[in-house]
Scaffold this motif. Structure first.
Motif, PDB file in Angstrom:
ATOM      1  N   CYS A   1       0.450  -1.400   0.189  1.00 39.11           N
ATOM      2  CA  CYS A   1       0.367   0.311   0.016  1.00 39.11           C
ATOM      3  C   CYS A   1       0.971   1.120  -0.225  1.00 39.11           C
ATOM      4  O   CYS A   1       1.868   1.603   0.581  1.00 39.11           O
ATOM      5  N   CYS A   2       0.103   1.261  -0.997  1.00 35.24           N
ATOM      6  CA  CYS A   2       0.755   3.687  -0.655  1.00 35.24           C
ATOM      7  C   CYS A   2       0.536   4.585   0.576  1.00 35.24           C
ATOM      8  O   CYS A   2      -1.040   4.750   0.560  1.00 35.24           O
ATOM      9  N   PHE A   3       0.859   4.481   1.289  1.00 35.11           N
ATOM     10  CA  PHE A   3       0.152   5.213   2.464  1.00 35.11           C
ATOM     11  C   PHE A   3       0.825   6.514   3.217  1.00 35.11           C
ATOM     12  O   PHE A   3       1.842   7.150   2.841  1.00 35.11           O
ATOM     13  N   ARG A   4      -0.206   7.643   3.173  1.00 34.42           N
ATOM     14  CA  ARG A   4      -0.078   9.127   3.687  1.00 34.42           C
ATOM     15  C   ARG A   4      -0.211   8.702   5.199  1.00 34.42           C
ATOM     16  O   ARG A   4      -1.042   9.821   6.299  1.00 34.42           O
ATOM     17  N   PRO A   5       0.928   9.703   6.175  1.00 30.89           N
ATOM     18  CA  PRO A   5       0.939   9.361   6.900  1.00 30.89           C
ATOM     19  C   PRO A   5      -0.085  10.120   7.930  1.00 30.89           C
ATOM     20  O   PRO A   5      -0.009  10.255   9.122  1.00 30.89           O
ATOM     21  N   SER A   6       0.619  11.854   7.532  1.00 32.90           N
ATOM     22  CA  SER A   6      -0.247  12.622   7.896  1.00 32.90           C
ATOM     23  C   SER A   6      -1.520  12.373   8.443  1.00 32.90           C
ATOM     24  O   SER A   6      -2.200  13.086   9.297  1.00 32.90           O
ATOM     25  N   SER A   7      -2.067  11.311   7.070  1.00 27.33           N
ATOM     26  CA  SER A   7      -3.969  11.606   7.350  1.00 27.33           C
ATOM     27  C   SER A   7      -4.439  10.775   7.981  1.00 27.33           C
ATOM     28  O   SER A   7      -5.258   9.999   7.670  1.00 27.33           O
ATOM     29  N   ASP A   8      -2.899   9.151   8.010  1.00 25.05           N
ATOM     30  CA  ASP A   8      -3.865   7.644   8.165  1.00 25.05           C
ATOM     31  C   ASP A   8      -4.629   6.632   7.602  1.00 25.05           C
ATOM     32  O   ASP A   8      -5.373   6.668   6.968  1.00 25.05           O
TER      33      ASP A   8
END
Length: 235
Positions: A61-68
């Motif tokens: 998965c491509c994950f965006r930590p800032s928005s979980d």
């Protein structure tokens, strides 16, 4: 969930609570052990993921930590057979790769809830999901299908609710039409209304959604019977 059939049309109606919780499904999708991690498709997916500052790869998965949030999933070479409801919790996914799964089958309902999906990559032998036929018209739920040597890219979903208006279809009173994934829509009860076809006043915001994904030869009769025949509706 209710299925009604008259030999020509199938109407699939599900009643769901809109408030969704991120469960272990997200982790399961991102860590499928049946996937082969080293292939050209995955490299292209990783490169695209990293184009956005702050993005990280989390398994498949491509994950965006800032928005979980998971914004992309690469399930190519994963030996998938039927994804069923595997992707339903992944409502923020914009890019999905399902190529190189020769035994893969899916239903249009497999993509319900994926309203943000902008690119779906499939093997060329598979059709873009969500299509239905209305008399002599075939409505495609994707604005563009790009065919390459071995794959097809389904790009940018069309406005399902907008298309339904052209056929003079409207949701029941006290409800609003909402797009709910490729070729799917929901009639969401307005605040203060609930129950069958949003006809009962309530002091609570139950957020009950009537979701319909329609397949078959004719949209008109299917929707008409869904809207008028209460005996086919169960809770």
């Amino acid at each position: 969930m209710v299925l009604w059939m008259d030999g020509f049309h199938i109407v699939q109606i599900s009643f769901m609570i809109l408030a969704r919780q991120v469960s272990s499904s997200q982790q399961d999708v991102c860590s499928l052990d049946s996937c082969i991690s080293t292939n050209a498709s995955s490299k292209e997916f990783v490169d695209h993921c990293m184009l956005t500052a702050g993005n990280q790869m989390k398994g498949h998965c491509c994950f965006r930590p800032s928005s979980d949030q998971v914004t992309g999933i690469d399930l190519s070479y994963c030996n998938l057979k039927n994804i069923k409801s595997l992707l339903h919790p992944m409502t923020n996914v914009m890019r999905l790769n399902l190529t190189h799964n020769p035994n893969l089958t899916y239903e249009n309902t497999s993509f319900v809830g994926l309203t943000k999906l902008k690119m779906l990559i499939l093997d060329k032998s598979v059709d873009c999901p969500g299509q239905w036929h209305w008399f002599n018209t075939t409505w495609k739920p994707w604005k563009l299908a790009e065919y390459e040597k071995h794959t097809v890219r389904c790009l940018n979903q069309t406005d399902t609710c907008g298309q339904l208006k052209e056929f003079n279809y409207t949701c029941p009173a006290h409800s609003e039409c909402e797009n709910n994934g490729p070729g799917s829509f929901s009639c969401r009860c307005e605040h203060g209304w609930g129950g069958y076809r949003c006809m009962r006043k309530t002091n609570h915001d139950v957020a009950l959604t009537i979701s319909a994904s329609i397949t078959g030869a004719t949209l008109f009769l299917s929707v008409l019977l869904w809207a008028t025949q209460r005996r086919h509706v169960q809770f």
